[in-house]
Design a protein around this motif. Structure first.
Motif, PDB file in Angstrom:
ATOM      1  N   VAL A 107       0.871  -1.174   0.000  1.00 19.44           N
ATOM      2  CA  VAL A 107       0.000   0.000   0.000  1.00 19.44           C
ATOM      3  C   VAL A 107       0.907   1.223   0.000  1.00 19.44           C
ATOM      4  O   VAL A 107       1.693   1.412   0.930  1.00 19.44           O
ATOM      5  CB  VAL A 107      -0.932   0.023   1.229  1.00 19.44           C
ATOM      6  CG1 VAL A 107      -1.797   1.272   1.231  1.00 19.44           C
ATOM      7  CG2 VAL A 107      -1.802  -1.228   1.269  1.00 19.44           C
ATOM      8  N   TYR A 108       0.824   2.031  -1.062  1.00 20.94           N
ATOM      9  CA  TYR A 108       1.701   3.197  -1.200  1.00 20.94           C
ATOM     10  C   TYR A 108       0.879   4.471  -1.048  1.00 20.94           C
ATOM     11  O   TYR A 108      -0.124   4.654  -1.744  1.00 20.94           O
ATOM     12  CB  TYR A 108       2.387   3.192  -2.564  1.00 20.94           C
ATOM     13  CG  TYR A 108       3.517   2.188  -2.707  1.00 20.94           C
ATOM     14  CD1 TYR A 108       3.699   1.147  -1.789  1.00 20.94           C
ATOM     15  CD2 TYR A 108       4.416   2.278  -3.761  1.00 20.94           C
ATOM     16  CE1 TYR A 108       4.726   0.239  -1.919  1.00 20.94           C
ATOM     17  CE2 TYR A 108       5.460   1.371  -3.901  1.00 20.94           C
ATOM     18  CZ  TYR A 108       5.608   0.354  -2.976  1.00 20.94           C
ATOM     19  OH  TYR A 108       6.632  -0.551  -3.110  1.00 20.94           O
ATOM     20  N   ASP A 109       1.316   5.329  -0.133  1.00 21.83           N
ATOM     21  CA  ASP A 109       0.592   6.570   0.143  1.00 21.83           C
ATOM     22  C   ASP A 109      -0.894   6.296   0.399  1.00 21.83           C
ATOM     23  O   ASP A 109      -1.772   7.042  -0.034  1.00 21.83           O
ATOM     24  CB  ASP A 109       0.761   7.581  -0.993  1.00 21.83           C
ATOM     25  CG  ASP A 109       2.158   8.181  -1.033  1.00 21.83           C
ATOM     26  OD1 ASP A 109       2.830   8.186   0.014  1.00 21.83           O
ATOM     27  OD2 ASP A 109       2.579   8.645  -2.111  1.00 21.83           O
ATOM     28  N   GLY A 110      -1.154   5.186   1.093  1.00 28.12           N
ATOM     29  CA  GLY A 110      -2.520   4.849   1.482  1.00 28.12           C
ATOM     30  C   GLY A 110      -3.334   4.129   0.438  1.00 28.12           C
ATOM     31  O   GLY A 110      -4.467   3.721   0.714  1.00 28.12           O
TER      32      GLY A 110
ATOM     33  N   GLY B 128     -11.087   6.100  -0.457  1.00 29.43           N
ATOM     34  CA  GLY B 128     -10.424   4.813  -0.605  1.00 29.43           C
ATOM     35  C   GLY B 128      -9.000   4.776  -0.094  1.00 29.43           C
ATOM     36  O   GLY B 128      -8.253   3.839  -0.391  1.00 29.43           O
ATOM     37  N   VAL B 129      -8.603   5.777   0.695  1.00 32.30           N
ATOM     38  CA  VAL B 129      -7.248   5.841   1.227  1.00 32.30           C
ATOM     39  C   VAL B 129      -7.207   5.170   2.599  1.00 32.30           C
ATOM     40  O   VAL B 129      -8.027   5.474   3.477  1.00 32.30           O
ATOM     41  CB  VAL B 129      -6.758   7.300   1.325  1.00 32.30           C
ATOM     42  CG1 VAL B 129      -5.376   7.367   1.977  1.00 32.30           C
ATOM     43  CG2 VAL B 129      -6.730   7.940  -0.062  1.00 32.30           C
ATOM     44  N   LEU B 130      -6.250   4.264   2.777  1.00 31.22           N
ATOM     45  CA  LEU B 130      -6.088   3.575   4.050  1.00 31.22           C
ATOM     46  C   LEU B 130      -5.289   4.446   5.017  1.00 31.22           C
ATOM     47  O   LEU B 130      -4.223   4.968   4.670  1.00 31.22           O
ATOM     48  CB  LEU B 130      -5.350   2.246   3.846  1.00 31.22           C
ATOM     49  CG  LEU B 130      -4.949   1.492   5.118  1.00 31.22           C
ATOM     50  CD1 LEU B 130      -6.183   0.983   5.859  1.00 31.22           C
ATOM     51  CD2 LEU B 130      -4.004   0.332   4.782  1.00 31.22           C
ATOM     52  N   HIS B 131      -5.807   4.591   6.225  1.00 31.33           N
ATOM     53  CA  HIS B 131      -5.098   5.281   7.305  1.00 31.33           C
ATOM     54  C   HIS B 131      -4.840   4.252   8.406  1.00 31.33           C
ATOM     55  O   HIS B 131      -5.786   3.691   8.968  1.00 31.33           O
ATOM     56  CB  HIS B 131      -5.925   6.445   7.847  1.00 31.33           C
ATOM     57  CG  HIS B 131      -6.244   7.492   6.821  1.00 31.33           C
ATOM     58  ND1 HIS B 131      -5.422   8.574   6.587  1.00 31.33           N
ATOM     59  CD2 HIS B 131      -7.284   7.611   5.953  1.00 31.33           C
ATOM     60  CE1 HIS B 131      -5.945   9.319   5.624  1.00 31.33           C
ATOM     61  NE2 HIS B 131      -7.070   8.759   5.225  1.00 31.33           N
ATOM     62  N   VAL B 132      -3.580   3.998   8.699  1.00 24.90           N
ATOM     63  CA  VAL B 132      -3.216   3.032   9.739  1.00 24.90           C
ATOM     64  C   VAL B 132      -2.971   3.791  11.029  1.00 24.90           C
ATOM     65  O   VAL B 132      -2.155   4.726  11.083  1.00 24.90           O
ATOM     66  CB  VAL B 132      -1.958   2.237   9.330  1.00 24.90           C
ATOM     67  CG1 VAL B 132      -1.582   1.242  10.423  1.00 24.90           C
ATOM     68  CG2 VAL B 132      -2.202   1.495   8.018  1.00 24.90           C
ATOM     69  N   ASP B 133      -3.679   3.407  12.076  1.00 25.04           N
ATOM     70  CA  ASP B 133      -3.595   4.112  13.350  1.00 25.04           C
ATOM     71  C   ASP B 133      -2.558   3.527  14.287  1.00 25.04           C
ATOM     72  O   ASP B 133      -2.270   4.103  15.335  1.00 25.04           O
ATOM     73  CB  ASP B 133      -4.961   4.101  14.042  1.00 25.04           C
ATOM     74  CG  ASP B 133      -6.011   4.861  13.245  1.00 25.04           C
ATOM     75  OD1 ASP B 133      -5.652   5.877  12.620  1.00 25.04           O
ATOM     76  OD2 ASP B 133      -7.177   4.420  13.223  1.00 25.04           O
ATOM     77  N   GLY B 134      -1.994   2.380  13.939  1.00 24.77           N
ATOM     78  CA  GLY B 134      -0.993   1.750  14.794  1.00 24.77           C
ATOM     79  C   GLY B 134      -1.399   0.329  15.141  1.00 24.77           C
ATOM     80  O   GLY B 134      -2.477  -0.145  14.795  1.00 24.77           O
ATOM     81  N   ARG B 135      -0.514  -0.350  15.847  1.00 23.47           N
ATOM     82  CA  ARG B 135      -0.783  -1.736  16.206  1.00 23.47           C
ATOM     83  C   ARG B 135      -1.878  -1.812  17.259  1.00 23.47           C
ATOM     84  O   ARG B 135      -1.937  -0.997  18.187  1.00 23.47           O
ATOM     85  CB  ARG B 135       0.493  -2.407  16.732  1.00 23.47           C
ATOM     86  CG  ARG B 135       1.537  -2.654  15.649  1.00 23.47           C
ATOM     87  CD  ARG B 135       2.750  -3.365  16.254  1.00 23.47           C
ATOM     88  NE  ARG B 135       2.359  -4.623  16.867  1.00 23.47           N
ATOM     89  CZ  ARG B 135       2.219  -5.777  16.226  1.00 23.47           C
ATOM     90  NH1 ARG B 135       2.411  -5.818  14.929  1.00 23.47           N
ATOM     91  NH2 ARG B 135       1.884  -6.869  16.874  1.00 23.47           N
ATOM     92  N   LEU B 136      -2.720  -2.793  17.108  1.00 28.77           N
ATOM     93  CA  LEU B 136      -3.804  -2.984  18.060  1.00 28.77           C
ATOM     94  C   LEU B 136      -3.279  -3.181  19.478  1.00 28.77           C
ATOM     95  O   LEU B 136      -3.866  -2.685  20.451  1.00 28.77           O
ATOM     96  CB  LEU B 136      -4.658  -4.180  17.641  1.00 28.77           C
ATOM     97  CG  LEU B 136      -5.495  -3.991  16.371  1.00 28.77           C
ATOM     98  CD1 LEU B 136      -5.947  -5.337  15.830  1.00 28.77           C
ATOM     99  CD2 LEU B 136      -6.700  -3.094  16.646  1.00 28.77           C
ATOM    100  N   ASP B 137      -2.163  -3.895  19.627  1.00 28.06           N
ATOM    101  CA  ASP B 137      -1.665  -4.168  20.975  1.00 28.06           C
ATOM    102  C   ASP B 137      -0.732  -3.082  21.502  1.00 28.06           C
ATOM    103  O   ASP B 137      -0.195  -3.205  22.595  1.00 28.06           O
ATOM    104  CB  ASP B 137      -0.974  -5.535  21.041  1.00 28.06           C
ATOM    105  CG  ASP B 137       0.133  -5.706  20.002  1.00 28.06           C
ATOM    106  OD1 ASP B 137       0.462  -4.715  19.315  1.00 28.06           O
ATOM    107  OD2 ASP B 137       0.667  -6.816  19.885  1.00 28.06           O
TER     108      ASP B 137
END
Length: 387
Positions: free
Chosen positions: A211-214, A274-283
């Motif tokens: 995934v590049y730039d979301g 349609g852009v993915l935003h990753v908020d961090g690891r669940l744990d």
């Protein structure tokens, strides 16, 4: 099917393994790359019936949730990844290797070079990664090609602190930045210097960045489940974990239509574009006083609003009153004045919720890392002396 451990030299000699990688991609015996000088990977017992038909490379995961696992990557997945990367970047090119080729990001630089039929250039890392070695590597790239490299955020920070390395970065046609989250402030700093930054998201189980730039690469699919967990599918997916069908079953899901998905350990969302935003690891989420805090939110705010901070990592540390305390590690810029917890909280107040304001702050000369540029959050927590 025999899997051959493949020692990859550090620095310029890493290119010597290209013929062996090419044979593995072409259907020869698969390889398990590792950095020369470190122990060879211990390959678990496995049945040939459980291996992908086109298995080419077995590569270790980062081991963030325990013992590293060995992801099985087929030739088709690796070729799909290389093709899709070059298509997104504007065409095949020559690559500069800056990362250890025992990890998927470094191996992928070599595999993309095979895909582009170009000779990669490897930086001299005999003295560790340095801006001077990077600049010298860029000068060795051949004219007449598009030029690319792949770095982690910590490397990008060091390069931008050096004028010659910054100019070398800006001369490239694409700079992939992955392995850990790229703070928006760091990206803006790079772009203002003329660097063509492309942030990447992926892992060993997806043949590296997918995934590049979301936005998903061609042939890659992204979705987020009801619990906010990011799932990835498509052409670049690994066949599972070598010798661990139990872990494969737990991490890889199959839909009723037969499509496979890898269930990441990350929380995220897909916006209306349609852009993915990753908020961090669940744990990695810190639960303090019953409230949840995503470390990335506080880290990015610290970089934006706390003066004299070049890097920031947030962890939860045990606290008798709050359960966990939001604890902030900072790497100060040169000459920066140390700040108290009270001062840091005041700089952040209004930029993060009150419950996310750090209760503990410490400083270090560098962020403890594991794998290719990922913060070692357990080591960071240990710096606070409270677990």
């Amino acid at each position: 099917m025999e899997i051959e451990p493949l020692a990859v030299p550090a620095g310029a000699d890493a290119v010597a393994v290209l013929p062996r990688l090419a044979r593995a991609l072409a259907g020869g015996a698969p390889v398990a790359p590792y950095l020369a000088g470190s122990p060879a990977p211990v390959l678990p017992r496995h049945s040939a019936a459980g291996l992908p038909d086109d298995l080419a490379v077995v590569v270790g995961t980062s081991g963030s949730t325990g013992t590293p696992k060995l992801a099985m990557l087929g030739g088709d997945a690796l070729r799909a990844s290389a093709h899709a990367t070059h298509a997104r970047l504007g065409g095949p090119g020559q690559w500069l290797l800056t990362l250890p080729a025992g990890h998927v990001a470094g191996v992928q630089v070599l595999l993309r070079s095979l895909d582009a039929d170009t000779e990669p250039v490897a930086t001299d890392t005999s003295g560790g990664f340095t801006p001077a070695a990077f600049t010298a590597g860029v000068r060795r790239l051949s004219p007449g090609h598009r030029h690319y490299t792949s770095v982690v955020p910590t490397q990008l920070v060091r390069l931008l602190d050096d004028p010659a390395a910054t100019a070398a970065l800006a001369s490239l046609d694409g700079v992939l930045v992955g392995g850990a989250a790229t703070p928006p402030l760091l990206r803006r700093r790079a772009e203002s210097a003329g660097v063509r930054v492309v942030t990447t998201y992926g892992m060993s189980e997806t043949a590296g960045g997918c995934v590049y730039d979301g936005r998903a690469l061609s042939g890659v699919r992204v979705r987020v489940d009801a619990d906010g967990r990011v799932e990835l599918g498509g052409d670049t997916l690994a066949g599972g974990y070598l010798g661990r069908p139990d872990l494969t079953f737990a991490a890889f899901a199959v839909d009723t239509d037969g499509s496979r998905w890898y269930r990441t350990d990350d929380a995220g969302r897909v916006d209306d574009d349609g852009v993915l935003h990753v908020d961090g690891r669940l744990d990695d989420v810190v639960v303090t006083g019953g409230m949840k805090v995503a470390p990335r939110v506080v880290e990015e705010a610290a970089l934006e609003h706390v003066p004299g901070v070049s890097e920031a990592v947030v962890v939860g540390t045990a606290d008798p009153e709050w359960g966990q305390a939001v604890s902030l590690l900072v790497v100060p810029t040169a000459g920066a004045r140390p700040l108290s917890v009270v001062e840091v909280r005041e700089h952040l107040r209004g930029h993060v919720p009150d419950h996310a304001l750090p209760r503990r702050v410490t400083a270090a000369g560098a962020v403890p890392l594991r794998g290719p540029g990922k913060p070692d959050r357990a080591a960071v927590a240990a710096l606070f002396g409270v677990g």
